[in-house]
Design a protein around this motif. Sequence first.
Motif, PDB file in Angstrom:
ATOM      1  N   UNK A   1       1.758   6.845  -6.802  1.00 48.63           N
ATOM      2  CA  UNK A   1       0.753   7.837  -7.191  1.00 48.63           C
ATOM      3  C   UNK A   1       1.296   9.258  -7.017  1.00 48.63           C
ATOM      4  N   UNK A   2       2.049   9.469  -5.950  1.00 48.64           N
ATOM      5  CA  UNK A   2       2.649  10.787  -5.707  1.00 48.64           C
ATOM      6  C   UNK A   2       3.644  11.133  -6.813  1.00 48.64           C
ATOM      7  N   UNK A   3       4.442  10.192  -7.212  1.00 50.26           N
ATOM      8  CA  UNK A   3       5.413  10.422  -8.281  1.00 50.26           C
ATOM      9  C   UNK A   3       4.715  10.738  -9.609  1.00 50.26           C
TER      10      UNK A   3
ATOM     11  N   UNK B   1      -2.599  11.293  -6.782  1.00 45.67           N
ATOM     12  CA  UNK B   1      -2.012  11.816  -8.019  1.00 45.67           C
ATOM     13  C   UNK B   1      -2.347  13.298  -8.147  1.00 45.67           C
ATOM     14  N   UNK B   2      -3.630  13.630  -7.954  1.00 44.70           N
ATOM     15  CA  UNK B   2      -4.075  15.014  -8.104  1.00 44.70           C
ATOM     16  C   UNK B   2      -3.528  15.880  -6.980  1.00 44.70           C
ATOM     17  N   UNK B   3      -3.493  15.352  -5.757  1.00 43.03           N
ATOM     18  CA  UNK B   3      -2.941  16.115  -4.630  1.00 43.03           C
ATOM     19  C   UNK B   3      -1.477  16.459  -4.879  1.00 43.03           C
TER      20      UNK B   3
ATOM     21  N   UNK C   1       0.831  -1.203   0.000  1.00 41.35           N
ATOM     22  CA  UNK C   1       0.000   0.000   0.000  1.00 41.35           C
ATOM     23  C   UNK C   1       0.868   1.256   0.000  1.00 41.35           C
ATOM     24  N   UNK C   2       1.918   1.250   0.794  1.00 40.93           N
ATOM     25  CA  UNK C   2       2.809   2.415   0.849  1.00 40.93           C
ATOM     26  C   UNK C   2       3.502   2.649  -0.484  1.00 40.93           C
ATOM     27  N   UNK C   3       3.898   1.570  -1.136  1.00 35.64           N
ATOM     28  CA  UNK C   3       4.562   1.704  -2.438  1.00 35.64           C
ATOM     29  C   UNK C   3       3.602   2.243  -3.503  1.00 35.64           C
TER      30      UNK C   3
ATOM     31  N   UNK D   1      -8.418   3.924  -4.274  1.00 35.31           N
ATOM     32  CA  UNK D   1      -8.681   5.237  -3.689  1.00 35.31           C
ATOM     33  C   UNK D   1      -7.453   6.144  -3.638  1.00 35.31           C
ATOM     34  N   UNK D   2      -6.263   5.562  -3.558  1.00 39.65           N
ATOM     35  CA  UNK D   2      -5.071   6.410  -3.446  1.00 39.65           C
ATOM     36  C   UNK D   2      -4.722   7.100  -4.758  1.00 39.65           C
TER      37      UNK D   2
END
Length: 199
Positions: free
Chosen positions: A100-102, A168-170, A93-95, A163-164
């Motif tokens: 998504x952040x990247x 991406x948008x954040x 989940x963390x990965x 859901x994560x």
Amino acid sequence: MSTKDEILSLLRREALTVTELSARLDVTRNAVIVPLRQLEADQLIEGAERRDKRVGKPAVEYSAVAGREDVASQAYPPFAELLLQSLPEHLSRDEISHLMQQVGQKMANHLDSGAQAGFTERLKSATDFADSVGARTVVESTNGGAVIRSFSCPLGRAVRQESCVCGVIAAFFAEVTGAQVEEQCDRGEKLFCKFVVTE
């Protein structure tokens, strides 16, 4: 298949002139010219003078623009859904959240928001981009920044799978604005996007 689609299909195989296209499709030159102009305006095809040894004005031949083969593709939504379904089989989940952040940060890198622009200009640049892909944002100014809301999630199908994806948008908003962004989306029966931006 429309004449426009038939022309594009032919030009993806080889470069052809108006005369050659009208012969292949068994239609008049005029019936070819209008769809050709539309395809050029959509940047799907391009014309160039044909190099040959014949006397007189060289004919213009048209060909499909490279890299635009999938412009009308409907394959991306199901591809994205299947990809997201597969991620938990290979990543924690963390990965996935980090991935998504990247992705969000890389999306921001493709947007020229102006390095010297102020917060308001950068925020507008970010929401304009989000709107261009279907978000329809509403921005509320606050003492310490802004709240971005949208009732039309541009990644809705993907968000329902994972859901994560909201991350991406954040991350995109954070990268463009240079501010802290907290995602507070409502992922109930209907999706309501909410991002709190703090300068």
